[in-house]
Write a protein that holds these residues in place. Structure first.
Motif, PDB file in Angstrom:
ATOM      1  N   HIS A 236      26.566  44.403  57.115  1.00  0.00           N
ATOM      2  CA  HIS A 236      25.392  44.557  57.956  1.00  0.00           C
ATOM      3  C   HIS A 236      24.383  45.036  57.391  1.00  0.00           C
ATOM      4  CE1 HIS A 236      28.490  43.783  61.018  1.00  0.00           C
ATOM      5  NE2 HIS A 236      29.214  44.972  60.999  1.00  0.00           N
ATOM      6  N   VAL A 237      24.109  44.882  55.876  1.00  0.00           N
ATOM      7  CA  VAL A 237      23.007  45.271  55.332  1.00  0.00           C
ATOM      8  C   VAL A 237      22.121  43.973  55.010  1.00  0.00           C
ATOM      9  CG1 VAL A 237      21.980  46.452  53.012  1.00  0.00           C
ATOM     10  CG2 VAL A 237      23.741  47.466  54.558  1.00  0.00           C
ATOM     11  N   ALA A 238      20.808  43.834  55.517  1.00  0.00           N
ATOM     12  CA  ALA A 238      20.170  42.550  55.274  1.00  0.00           C
ATOM     13  C   ALA A 238      19.082  42.727  53.982  1.00  0.00           C
ATOM     14  CB  ALA A 238      19.501  42.059  56.552  1.00  0.00           C
ATOM     15  N   ILE A 239      18.976  44.049  53.544  1.00  0.00           N
ATOM     16  CA  ILE A 239      17.988  44.236  52.829  1.00  0.00           C
ATOM     17  C   ILE A 239      18.251  43.399  51.385  1.00  0.00           C
ATOM     18  CG2 ILE A 239      16.903  45.999  51.227  1.00  0.00           C
ATOM     19  CD1 ILE A 239      17.941  47.895  53.504  1.00  0.00           C
ATOM     20  N   LYS A 240      17.020  42.900  50.571  1.00  0.00           N
ATOM     21  CA  LYS A 240      17.192  42.295  49.211  1.00  0.00           C
ATOM     22  C   LYS A 240      16.940  43.325  48.235  1.00  0.00           C
ATOM     23  CE  LYS A 240      18.680  38.024  49.827  1.00  0.00           C
ATOM     24  NZ  LYS A 240      19.745  37.333  49.056  1.00  0.00           N
ATOM     25  N   ALA A 260      27.214  42.287  47.570  1.00  0.00           N
ATOM     26  CA  ALA A 260      26.356  42.744  46.417  1.00  0.00           C
ATOM     27  C   ALA A 260      25.470  41.495  46.192  1.00  0.00           C
ATOM     28  CB  ALA A 260      27.063  43.237  45.318  1.00  0.00           C
ATOM     29  N   TRP A 261      26.207  40.336  45.755  1.00  0.00           N
ATOM     30  CA  TRP A 261      25.599  38.946  45.274  1.00  0.00           C
ATOM     31  C   TRP A 261      24.422  38.811  46.524  1.00  0.00           C
ATOM     32  CZ3 TRP A 261      25.865  35.647  41.228  1.00  0.00           C
ATOM     33  CH2 TRP A 261      25.344  34.521  41.417  1.00  0.00           C
ATOM     34  N   ASN A 262      24.733  38.634  47.585  1.00  0.00           N
ATOM     35  CA  ASN A 262      24.008  38.405  48.597  1.00  0.00           C
ATOM     36  C   ASN A 262      22.915  39.377  49.038  1.00  0.00           C
ATOM     37  OD1 ASN A 262      25.789  35.983  49.289  1.00  0.00           O
ATOM     38  ND2 ASN A 262      26.916  37.317  50.777  1.00  0.00           N
ATOM     39  N   ASN A 263      23.171  40.516  48.631  1.00  0.00           N
ATOM     40  CA  ASN A 263      21.934  41.364  48.734  1.00  0.00           C
ATOM     41  C   ASN A 263      20.880  41.409  47.534  1.00  0.00           C
ATOM     42  OD1 ASN A 263      24.280  42.915  50.842  1.00  0.00           O
ATOM     43  ND2 ASN A 263      21.934  43.021  51.596  1.00  0.00           N
ATOM     44  N   LEU A 264      21.377  40.650  46.609  1.00  0.00           N
ATOM     45  CA  LEU A 264      20.334  40.855  45.497  1.00  0.00           C
ATOM     46  C   LEU A 264      19.688  39.860  45.301  1.00  0.00           C
ATOM     47  CD1 LEU A 264      23.165  41.858  42.507  1.00  0.00           C
ATOM     48  CD2 LEU A 264      20.897  43.298  43.307  1.00  0.00           C
ATOM     49  N   PHE A 292      28.688  36.306  38.759  1.00  0.00           N
ATOM     50  CA  PHE A 292      27.726  37.246  38.045  1.00  0.00           C
ATOM     51  C   PHE A 292      27.870  37.038  36.419  1.00  0.00           C
ATOM     52  CE2 PHE A 292      27.822  39.947  42.008  1.00  0.00           C
ATOM     53  CZ  PHE A 292      26.454  40.505  41.875  1.00  0.00           C
ATOM     54  N   THR A 293      26.764  37.158  35.724  1.00  0.00           N
ATOM     55  CA  THR A 293      26.725  37.039  34.198  1.00  0.00           C
ATOM     56  C   THR A 293      27.178  38.618  33.819  1.00  0.00           C
ATOM     57  OG1 THR A 293      25.570  35.342  34.038  1.00  0.00           O
ATOM     58  CG2 THR A 293      25.725  36.737  32.267  1.00  0.00           C
ATOM     59  N   SER A 305      31.553  51.382  32.645  1.00  0.00           N
ATOM     60  CA  SER A 305      30.249  51.072  33.436  1.00  0.00           C
ATOM     61  C   SER A 305      29.977  49.708  33.093  1.00  0.00           C
ATOM     62  CB  SER A 305      29.247  51.790  32.971  1.00  0.00           C
ATOM     63  OG  SER A 305      28.125  51.354  33.869  1.00  0.00           O
ATOM     64  N   ILE A 306      29.784  48.777  34.210  1.00  0.00           N
ATOM     65  CA  ILE A 306      29.588  47.276  33.696  1.00  0.00           C
ATOM     66  C   ILE A 306      28.238  47.072  34.513  1.00  0.00           C
ATOM     67  CG2 ILE A 306      30.257  45.036  34.329  1.00  0.00           C
ATOM     68  CD1 ILE A 306      33.132  46.020  34.765  1.00  0.00           C
ATOM     69  N   VAL A 307      27.433  46.221  33.770  1.00  0.00           N
ATOM     70  CA  VAL A 307      25.859  45.955  34.137  1.00  0.00           C
ATOM     71  C   VAL A 307      26.262  44.340  34.355  1.00  0.00           C
ATOM     72  CG1 VAL A 307      23.497  45.776  33.837  1.00  0.00           C
ATOM     73  CG2 VAL A 307      24.987  47.843  33.030  1.00  0.00           C
ATOM     74  N   ALA A 308      26.099  43.813  35.489  1.00  0.00           N
ATOM     75  CA  ALA A 308      26.019  42.485  35.811  1.00  0.00           C
ATOM     76  C   ALA A 308      24.925  41.827  36.514  1.00  0.00           C
ATOM     77  CB  ALA A 308      27.359  42.116  36.692  1.00  0.00           C
ATOM     78  N   LYS A 309      24.678  40.371  36.180  1.00  0.00           N
ATOM     79  CA  LYS A 309      23.395  40.060  36.613  1.00  0.00           C
ATOM     80  C   LYS A 309      23.772  38.950  37.520  1.00  0.00           C
ATOM     81  CE  LYS A 309      18.860  38.035  34.907  1.00  0.00           C
ATOM     82  NZ  LYS A 309      18.240  37.854  33.456  1.00  0.00           N
ATOM     83  N   LYS A 310      22.880  38.554  38.688  1.00  0.00           N
ATOM     84  CA  LYS A 310      23.086  37.495  39.444  1.00  0.00           C
ATOM     85  C   LYS A 310      22.305  36.453  39.001  1.00  0.00           C
ATOM     86  CE  LYS A 310      21.973  35.968  44.056  1.00  0.00           C
ATOM     87  NZ  LYS A 310      21.579  36.377  45.647  1.00  0.00           N
ATOM     88  N   ALA A 311      22.786  35.749  37.936  1.00  0.00           N
ATOM     89  CA  ALA A 311      21.990  34.515  37.102  1.00  0.00           C
ATOM     90  C   ALA A 311      21.716  33.207  37.877  1.00  0.00           C
ATOM     91  CB  ALA A 311      22.705  34.450  35.914  1.00  0.00           C
TER      92      ALA A 311
END
Length: 311
Positions: A236-240, A260-264, A292-293, A305-311
């Motif tokens: 229920h978090v709608a923040i981008k 996470a994808w939807n909130n980014l 994610f990339t 630790s993993i750093v992923a990007k919404k490409a």
């Protein structure tokens, strides 16, 4: 009042979930004694000075110690803790020997016993975590995070936290909006704000953690930049956000990859940690399946630790 030191001999993998169980049960002053600490050549990294006694450490596994008041519900609390820890293998978490011992401690001894473990620690080139009771003189460009580890979830110097802060230091852009999922003591929220985030939304299911995040945010004069709320992951978090950071178990991370994808925002970053080697591919596969990339994978003492990007 009398206090009891509860010591659980377990595995590195189980440290974080057991820590969470102990804090939920009202424990104070969590201590982790890992024999690997004795072998680290820490001084070659950032110049810290450590005085460790080998006699305090187990020959096998890790000690997780916490302090409980010996009140009317003490025995019931201990049994609940034992039960919850014994249930962790059902989540495929190896708890090792799971030996539990209790040692009675006078209040005046307890008040200072756990503090001896916590000193200022420089965890990256620019960030140093300082317990609130320690006097520390920072250098000109040093970023100081003040933390009271007696409130919740340790000192912020676990490898998973260090990896997360190092990733934030590398990738966070000025004025980014950040979401911290599973905020614990609030150390990643505080690091984000100090590194230039415009605003941080901190969520944790545990109200003890939410309160600790608020208190530690105020200690660092950041209560106007960090909003802490009780919430189940990102439900229920709608923040981008520009960045989502989460230092929790791999099994939990995969549950909210889609959220996470939807909130980014587009090109937003998802920084995850708390992942053991055996679960690395499990998380990577879930991230890639969502779209994610993978930008970077970092390791420290068998933690990932993993750093992923919404490409």
């Amino acid at each position: 009042m009398k206090w009891s030191e509860l010591c659980i001999q377990t595995t590195n993998e189980a440290v974080e979930p057991i820590s969470h169980i102990l804090h939920e049960s009202g424990a104070s002053g969590l201590v982790i004694e890992d024999p690997l600490d004795l072998k680290k050549e820490r001084e070659s990294t950032f110049g810290e000075i450590f005085e460790l006694n080998p006699a305090d450490y187990p020959e096998e596994g890790v000690y997780v110690k916490a302090y409980l008041p010996m009140n009317d519900v003490f025995e019931e609390t201990v049994e609940k803790i034992k039960g919850k820890v014994s249930y962790l293998p059902n989540y495929e978490i190896n708890i090792g020997k799971n030996y539990v011992t209790l040692t009675e401690i006078d209040e005046e001894d307890w008040a200072t016993a756990w503090k001896k473990y916590y000193k200022p620690v420089k965890i990256s080139e620019n960030v140093t975590i300082v317990p609130t009771w320690e006097d520390y003189e920072p250098s000109a460009d040093e970023i100081i995070i003040e933390l009271d580890p007696g409130m919740a979830f340790g000192t912020g110097t676990h490898p998973t936290t260090i990896l997360s802060i190092q990733a934030l230091e590398q990738y966070l852009a000025q004025e980014d909006v950040v979401i911290d999922v599973g905020s614990g003591s609030g150390v990643l929220s505080i690091a984000s704000a100090l590194l230039g985030a415009k605003y941080v939304y901190a969520y944790d299911l545990d109200d003890v953690a939410v309160n600790s995040t608020r208190i530690n945010a105020e200690l660092n004069h950041l209560k106007d930049k960090i909003e802490a709320k009780q919430n189940n992951l990102l439900e229920h978090v709608a923040i981008k956000a520009n960045v989502i950071v989460s230092n929790i178990l791999a099994e939990i991370i995969v549950k909210f990859v889609a959220d996470a994808w939807n909130n980014l925002e587009d090109n937003g970053l998802f920084i995850t940690s708390g992942i053991i080697q055996d679960k690395k591919q499990f998380v990577i596969d879930e991230l890639k399946q969502q779209g994610f990339t993978i930008l970077e994978i970092n390791e420290m003492e068998d933690w990932i630790s993993i750093v992923a990007k919404k490409a």
